[in-house]
Design an enzyme around this catalytic site. Structure first.
Site: not given
Ligand code: GLN
Length: 241
Positions: A93, A126, A189
Site C-alpha cells: 500500500c 477511497r 493488507h
Molecule cells: N495513504 C495512502 C492512500 O490512502 C496509502 C494508505 C495505506 O497504506 N493503506 O492511498
C-alpha cells in the site's frame, strides 16, 4: 541457512497488521529449520541493504508517508542497487506507492523512491473493501483487503494480479499491484502473507536462491487451515470463480 529480513520504518509504516507478514516469514522459515534474523529499521536509523535478503515496506497514512519520504531519499541509491541485484522486496500500500516516482495527494506531492517508473494520484473516493486476485503463476487466488485513496498507474509493468473481486490499482484497470524483478508491490493488507502462504513461500524461495543458489528447495508445508480459509474467502466474495 539463514535469511535476514529488513523491516523498514515499522514506526511509521504499520497499517492493518502489515507486521503479520514478518511473523509469517519467521514461522515458515522456522518450521523448515531455517534461521531468520529480523532487523527493525525505525525512521532515522542507518540502513545497510547489503545485509538483507528480504525487505518489507508496509502501509501508512498520507501523513506518515510524507514523514517517511525524507528518510527514503537518503537510501534511494542503496535501495535501488539492492533491487537491481535481485533483492526481494514486499511493499504494501503506502510502501508500494513510495516505490514509484510520486504520490500526489489532495494537497501536496510526496516524492517517491523512483525505483519503479510508476506514479500514484489521490482521488476523493477511497477504495476500501475485500479483494481477490488471480495470478496464473499461483495455484490459489490471492485474497486480501484494500484501503487506499491513491490510484496507481503502472504503465507497462506486469501487475501482481488480475482483479476477480474488488477494485485494485485504479478501480478501473482491472489489475492490482506491480511486479518487477523480485519486487511485489501491492495494495493488499490483511496481512497478505498469512492469508496467502504461496506468496510467502515464493518470496522465501527467491531469497534463498539468490543467497545460496538454485539447489535449495523449500519443503512443502501442510497448510490445510490456510487453504480452507482461502477457499472460504474466495467462495464468499467471488462465487463465480
Ligand atoms: N495513504 C495512502 C492512500 O490512502 C496509502 C494508505 C495505506 O497504506 N493503506 O492511498
Amino acid at each position: 541457512m539463514k535469511l535476514t529480513i529488513g523491516h523498514l520504518y515499522p514506526d511509521l509504516l504499520n497499517l492493518y497488521g502489515d507486521r503479520g507478514n514478518i511473523q509469517c516469514f519467521i514461522k515458515r522459515l522456522q518450521w523448515r529449520g531455517i534461521d531468520v534474523d529480523i532487523v527493525s529499521c525505525p525512521s532515522g536509523s542507518r540502513i545497510d541493504f547489503e545485509r538483507f535478503d528480504i525487505v518489507l515496506l508496509g502501509g501508512g497514512s498520507d501523513r506518515e508517508q510524507e514523514l517517511v519520504c525524507q528518510y527514503l531519499k537518503k537510501v534511494r541509491k542503496d535501495f535501488k542497487d539492492y533491487v537491481e541485484e535481485d533483492g526481494v522486496v514486499l511493499a504494501v500500500c503506502g510502501g508500494y506507492q513510495l516505490l514509484g516516482n510520486y504520490y500526489k495527494t489532495s494537497s501536496k506531492t510526496i516524492e517517491g523512491l523512483g525505483i519503479l517508473d510508476i506514479y500514484t494520484e489521490w482521488s476523493k473516493k477511497r477504495l476500501v473493501q475485500n479483494i481477490i486476485l488471480k495470478n496464473p503463476f499461483f495455484l490459489n487466488p490471492i485474497v486480501g483487503f484494500e484501503n487506499h485513496g491513491g490510484r496507481t498507474y503502472i504503465g507497462n509493468y506486469t501487475p501482481f494480479g488480475k482483479v476477480l473481486f474488488g477494485l485494485g490499482n485504479t478501480g478501473k484497470s482491472g489489475y492490482e499491484g506491480v511486479t518487477y524483478k523480485n519486487i511485489i508491490g501491492t495494495y493488499l493488507h490483511g496481512p497478505l502473507l498469512p492469508k496467502n502462504p504461496e506468496i510467502c513461500d515464493y518470496l522465501l524461495q527467491k531469497a534463498l536462491t539468490r543467497k545460496y543458489g538454485g539447489n535449495i528447495r523449500l519443503t512443502a508445508l501442510p497448510d490445510s487451515l490456510e487453504h480452507t480459509a482461502n477457499t472460504y474467502i474466495v467462495k464468499r466474495f467471488a462465487r463465480s470463480f
